[in-house]
Write an enzyme that holds these catalytic residues in place. Structure first.
Site, short mmCIF file in Angstrom:
data_model
loop_
_atom_site.label_atom_id
_atom_site.label_comp_id
_atom_site.label_asym_id
_atom_site.label_seq_id
_atom_site.Cartn_x
_atom_site.Cartn_y
_atom_site.Cartn_z
N HIS A 1 3.87 -2.12 3.03
CA HIS A 1 3.83 -0.77 2.47
C HIS A 1 5.17 -0.51 1.76
O HIS A 1 6.22 -0.66 2.39
CB HIS A 1 3.61 0.27 3.56
CG HIS A 1 2.31 0.09 4.30
ND1 HIS A 1 2.15 -0.87 5.27
CD2 HIS A 1 1.13 0.73 4.18
CE1 HIS A 1 0.91 -0.82 5.73
NE2 HIS A 1 0.26 0.15 5.09
N HIS B 1 -4.51 9.87 0.58
CA HIS B 1 -4.42 9.26 1.91
C HIS B 1 -4.64 10.29 3.03
O HIS B 1 -4.14 10.11 4.15
CB HIS B 1 -3.06 8.58 2.11
CG HIS B 1 -3.13 7.32 2.93
ND1 HIS B 1 -3.47 7.31 4.25
CD2 HIS B 1 -2.89 6.02 2.60
CE1 HIS B 1 -3.43 6.08 4.71
NE2 HIS B 1 -3.09 5.27 3.72
N HIS C 1 -5.97 2.66 -4.31
CA HIS C 1 -6.03 2.77 -2.85
C HIS C 1 -6.72 4.08 -2.45
O HIS C 1 -7.78 4.07 -1.83
CB HIS C 1 -4.61 2.69 -2.29
CG HIS C 1 -4.53 2.59 -0.80
ND1 HIS C 1 -5.40 1.82 -0.07
CD2 HIS C 1 -3.68 3.15 0.09
CE1 HIS C 1 -5.08 1.91 1.22
NE2 HIS C 1 -4.06 2.71 1.34
N ASP D 1 0.83 -1.21 0.00
CA ASP D 1 0.00 0.00 0.00
C ASP D 1 0.86 1.26 0.00
O ASP D 1 2.02 1.24 0.42
CB ASP D 1 -0.88 0.04 1.25
CG ASP D 1 -2.04 -0.93 1.21
OD1 ASP D 1 -2.10 -1.74 0.26
OD2 ASP D 1 -2.86 -0.90 2.14
N ASP D 2 0.22 2.35 -0.42
CA ASP D 2 0.69 3.74 -0.21
C ASP D 2 1.81 4.18 -1.14
O ASP D 2 2.24 5.32 -1.07
CB ASP D 2 1.12 3.97 1.24
CG ASP D 2 -0.01 3.79 2.22
OD1 ASP D 2 -1.17 3.66 1.77
OD2 ASP D 2 0.26 3.74 3.43
#
Length: 234
Positions: free
Chosen positions: A186, A98, A94, A43-44
């Site tokens: 991540h 964020h 995603h 992720d990210d």
């Protein structure tokens, strides 16, 4: 008559060879289908200094993973995203930036974030995303209605963002991993790249094949559906 007998013998030999080959091929397919599989997910990112190291490991081991990206990072790391796609990795959406959990947004705001991220992925890689991961795994009715993709969560949480320690990440996975797991990491931290450099050969040594989420689902005969959460494919 002698030539006829020879031709018949050769024909029978060819039939037997073909039958043996087909039996071996069928056995190989069956064994491949039974091989334990794990989906590593990140992720990210993308963050090229880390994502690139992870891709190096995957490429060197003929493995694949799934990356759930932040849209505002994608175009600045377009070559990395393109490389991941070319290696057979899967790129999912995603979030755009964020900035908060999606449960704090309206349906319109969620759709805007995912659409912008999907557009960036398509522009960078030439492939439209087909999977999503809600931020933090947080889902309510608003999120469920707004996300027109299968929602991929996880069954093994390495908490790599918290420890930022390669040994701790490796231990978290190797102590608990099982066939059909989805592992969360991540691709932001050098410690995660270091962990992957040890994890991938260790998992392969244990007999695991490292595949994308979609490949894992297909192997288990599961058709992924929009608005549905998936934690594993045990």
């Amino acid at each position: 008559m002698r030539n006829f007998g020879l031709r018949r013998t050769l024909l029978l030999a060819m039939i037997l060879c073909c039958s043996a080959f087909l039996a071996l091929s069928a056995r190989a397919v069956e064994q491949a289908a039974q091989r334990p599989m794990v989906a590593l997910t990140f992720d990210d990112g993308p963050y090229s200094p880390v994502t690139g190291r992870i891709l190096d490991v995957l490429e060197g081991s003929d493995s694949r993973a799934t990356f759930f990206v932040e849209g505002d990072r994608v175009l600045g790391c377009a070559p990395t995203v393109r490389r991941a796609a070319e290696l057979g990795c899967q790129i999912g959406v995603h979030t755009w930036d964020h900035r908060c959990l999606m449960t704090q947004l309206s349906e319109e705001e969620i759709r805007a974030q995912l659409t912008a991220t999907a557009d960036a992925v398509s522009q960078a890689s030439g492939i439209a995303p087909t999977l999503s991961r809600p931020v933090g795994g947080a889902v309510n009715d608003t999120v469920r209605n707004a996300i027109d993709y299968p929602m991929i969560l996880w069954s093994v949480d390495t908490r790599d963002w918290e420890s930022q320690n390669a040994d701790a990440v490796c231990a978290e996975v190797l102590d608990s991993v099982q066939d059909g797991d989805i592992v969360l990491m991540h691709d932001l931290y050098p410690s995660t790249a270091e962990a992957v450099e040890h994890l991938v050969p260790a998992l392969i040594e244990q007999g695991y094949e490292l595949v994308t989420v979609e490949e894992l689902a297909q192997n288990r005969g599961i058709a992924l559906e929009a608005h549905i959460r998936y934690f594993d494919f045990h």
